[in-house]
Scaffold this motif. Structure first.
Motif, PDB file in Angstrom:
ATOM      1  N   GLY A   1      41.049  43.922  42.703  1.00  0.00           N
ATOM      2  CA  GLY A   1      41.238  43.468  44.073  1.00  0.00           C
ATOM      3  C   GLY A   1      42.616  43.778  44.612  1.00  0.00           C
TER       4      GLY A   1
ATOM      5  N   GLN B   1      38.811  48.567  49.117  1.00  0.00           N
ATOM      6  CA  GLN B   1      39.323  47.485  49.961  1.00  0.00           C
ATOM      7  C   GLN B   1      39.108  47.757  51.452  1.00  0.00           C
ATOM      8  OE1 GLN B   1      41.400  48.322  47.058  1.00  0.00           O
ATOM      9  NE2 GLN B   1      40.190  46.664  46.198  1.00  0.00           N
TER      10      GLN B   1
ATOM     11  N   THR C   1      44.942  47.837  51.056  1.00  0.00           N
ATOM     12  CA  THR C   1      45.639  48.530  49.977  1.00  0.00           C
ATOM     13  C   THR C   1      45.703  50.039  50.181  1.00  0.00           C
ATOM     14  OG1 THR C   1      43.627  48.875  48.667  1.00  0.00           O
ATOM     15  CG2 THR C   1      44.820  46.784  48.356  1.00  0.00           C
TER      16      THR C   1
ATOM     17  N   PRO D   1      39.771  42.436  51.353  1.00  0.00           N
ATOM     18  CA  PRO D   1      39.941  41.190  50.599  1.00  0.00           C
ATOM     19  C   PRO D   1      40.662  40.115  51.418  1.00  0.00           C
ATOM     20  CG  PRO D   1      40.819  43.105  49.412  1.00  0.00           C
ATOM     21  CD  PRO D   1      40.604  43.517  50.819  1.00  0.00           C
TER      22      PRO D   1
ATOM     23  N   SER E   1      39.598  39.591  46.166  1.00  0.00           N
ATOM     24  CA  SER E   1      41.034  39.568  46.410  1.00  0.00           C
ATOM     25  C   SER E   1      41.856  39.790  45.141  1.00  0.00           C
ATOM     26  CB  SER E   1      41.425  38.230  47.038  1.00  0.00           C
ATOM     27  OG  SER E   1      41.534  37.224  46.056  1.00  0.00           O
TER      28      SER E   1
END
Length: 503
Positions: free
Chosen positions: A22, A488, A483, A493, A15
């Motif tokens: 992250g 990701q 994202t 995350p 994350s």
């Protein structure tokens, strides 16, 4: 099948609260969402036509919000058609199940589609999903559902329910009721010209758009599997599961609840089961408290905080980011969440002051994106747009500025000590992350519309959605990030996680 426990462990380690990577700052490769996009994207908040089509919000502020009267007509029409007047939805899910919540989805552009791969991966075994507010931008038209609802979620195999947001109401709820409730259009009302605020509102009010039924039928083919199709009874409803009641309320354009819905909400809230509220407007957001008035007196939050009603969480859309407020209510804690980050432009978090609302301590507050990431992103965006390179603040510089401003420890362990310079302070001031000298009114003008003027279609997007798992003992809420970066998508995350006892 996805093991959500293993996915959660990996998600926590990936994350934005752990590393800049992250957060999507090292986006080596754009995600696969780009292959899902329609061939032509036409939506932009910078288009004057978009603003004009959304004028009903301003008219409701100036001349009064007619949502309550129109909602009463829709509800009456549904009851005349034989819909269960209690608006309850029996759910065949068993004592243990999970579901998704997406908020403010319907722009139909890259920022919406970027959420889809992670949503499909994390939500593979969920029983259903709920869209909390603003299914379709800018005006909820039934003719825009193909690329903004049916197409993006074509591979989500479970049913999707929804609660309307203010933008869905700009169409008089016509598109929403046709798509989700299979309701015919209401008969037009001609009240004639009146020299009064309501009469002036009627002259300028954007009228519902006539739905092209052939076009809508074609759009529905994207989600034509029997397990995907569902008809909900009304714009507000109560989902019945063995150990949990999920209550959805329609807050219209301005956030108020009409008398009939208020009476329904009070009645359904007397059910002894633990409850989660899903609402078009969040009760807590930024450092503000917005409890939503009930016609006849009281507020939605009065019902949520009454211990006899057994609400454990209240989740609202409308604001395009993620926030969580664990508020002490007597001898228990109610989790208030903002979950409007699943498709529309990102509302900045770096303009949120130190949180004290509801007696909450800043260290117990959560938001995504982190304030530093929000400031860094907007600095990059505006340094490019204004050709002012000195305006750019790195993620580390932004984290240091926001930590000094808020008075907390930087969230990420890898954030280095960064000396704050005059150049950094002025960049942050212009972008709303640092106070202006002499209380100059920049924050009341430019910053009010900073997010709306800043839509973008390249990663990172800082989007999010909720995965909620339910057992007889505990309800677990996880906020997953999207994202738009491939990494990701592979490992979505987890930006926040909370377990709420139900026993």
């Amino acid at each position: 099948m996805v093991d959500i426990g293993q996915a959660a462990e990996r998600g926590r380690e990936a994350s934005s609260r752990v590393s800049k990577e992250g957060a999507g700052w090292s986006c080596a490769q754009t995600g696969t969402f780009k292959d899902l996009l329609p061939s032509k994207e036409t939506f932009s908040w910078l288009n004057p036509r978009t603003i004009w089509r959304s004028r009903n919000e301003v008219l409701a502020i100036l001349f009064g919000d007619p949502s309550g009267q129109v909602r009463a007509r829709w509800v009456g029409s549904q009851r005349d058609r034989g819909v269960d007047p209690s608006f309850r939805i029996p759910m065949d899910v068993g004592p243990e199940f999970s579901f998704l919540i997406l908020g403010d989805t319907g722009e139909g552009d890259a920022s919406q589609y970027a959420v889809v791969p992670g949503m499909l991966k994390v939500g593979a075994d969920t029983a259903f999903a709920v869209v909390a507010s603003d299914v379709i931008y800018p005006t909820g038209s039934g003719n825009e559902y193909e690329d903004k609802f049916f197409r993006p979620y074509q591979d989500y195999r479970a049913p999707i329910y929804a609660i309307p947001g203010n933008h869905d109401w700009y169409d008089g709820l016509g598109g929403f009721m046709r798509v989700f409730c299979d309701a015919p259009a209401l008969a037009a009302e001609d009240e004639g010209f009146k020299l009064s605020p309501s009469g002036l509102r009627g002259l300028l009010w954007r009228k519902p758009e006539k739905i092209d039924e052939t076009r809508l039928a074609r759009a529905r083919e994207w989600r034509a599997r029997p397990e995907q199709r569902v008809v909900q009874p009304a714009p507000y409803w109560a989902m019945e599961t063995p150990g949990l009641l999920i209550v959805g309320v329609d807050t219209g354009i301005r956030g108020d609840i009409d008398r009939e819905q208020a009476e329904w909400l009070r009645a359904v809230s007397r059910d002894p089961r633990p409850k989660v509220l899903i609402t078009g407007k969040p009760i807590y957001t930024r450092n503000d408290y917005k409890p939503s008035k009930l016609a006849g007196g009281g507020t939605v939050d009065d019902i949520v905080t009454d211990p006899a009603n057994n609400y454990v969480a209240a989740i609202g859309g409308d604001v395009h980011n993620y926030q969580r407020f664990p508020i002490k209510v007597g001898d228990r804690t109610v989790q208030y969440l903002v979950a409007g980050g699943s498709g529309a432009f990102m509302h900045a978090t770096h303009t949120i002051p130190r949180v004290t609302v509801g007696g909450l301590h800043e260290d117990d507050y959560r938001c995504y994106p982190l304030r530093g990431d929000s400031l860094s992103f907007y600095s990059r965006l505006y340094s490019d747009r204004l050709r002012m390179r000195w305006l750019y603040l790195t993620p580390d510089e932004s984290a240091a500025l926001m930590s000094r401003r808020i008075g907390n420890t930087p969230v990420r362990d890898d954030t280095p000590a960064v000396p704050i310079t005059r150049r950094m302070r002025w960049a942050a001031r212009i972008l709303g992350g640092w106070p202006m000298p002499l209380r100059l009114p920049v924050g009341r003008t430019f910053h009010r519309y900073l997010s709306e003027l800043s839509d973008w279609d390249t990663p990172p997007f800082f989007k999010s959605f909720l995965h909620i798992s339910v057992t007889p003992e505990v309800l677990t809420i996880r906020c997953f990030a999207a994202t738009g970066c491939l990494q990701q998508e592979i490992e979505p995350p987890i930006e926040d996680e909370i377990a709420i006892p139900l026993v």
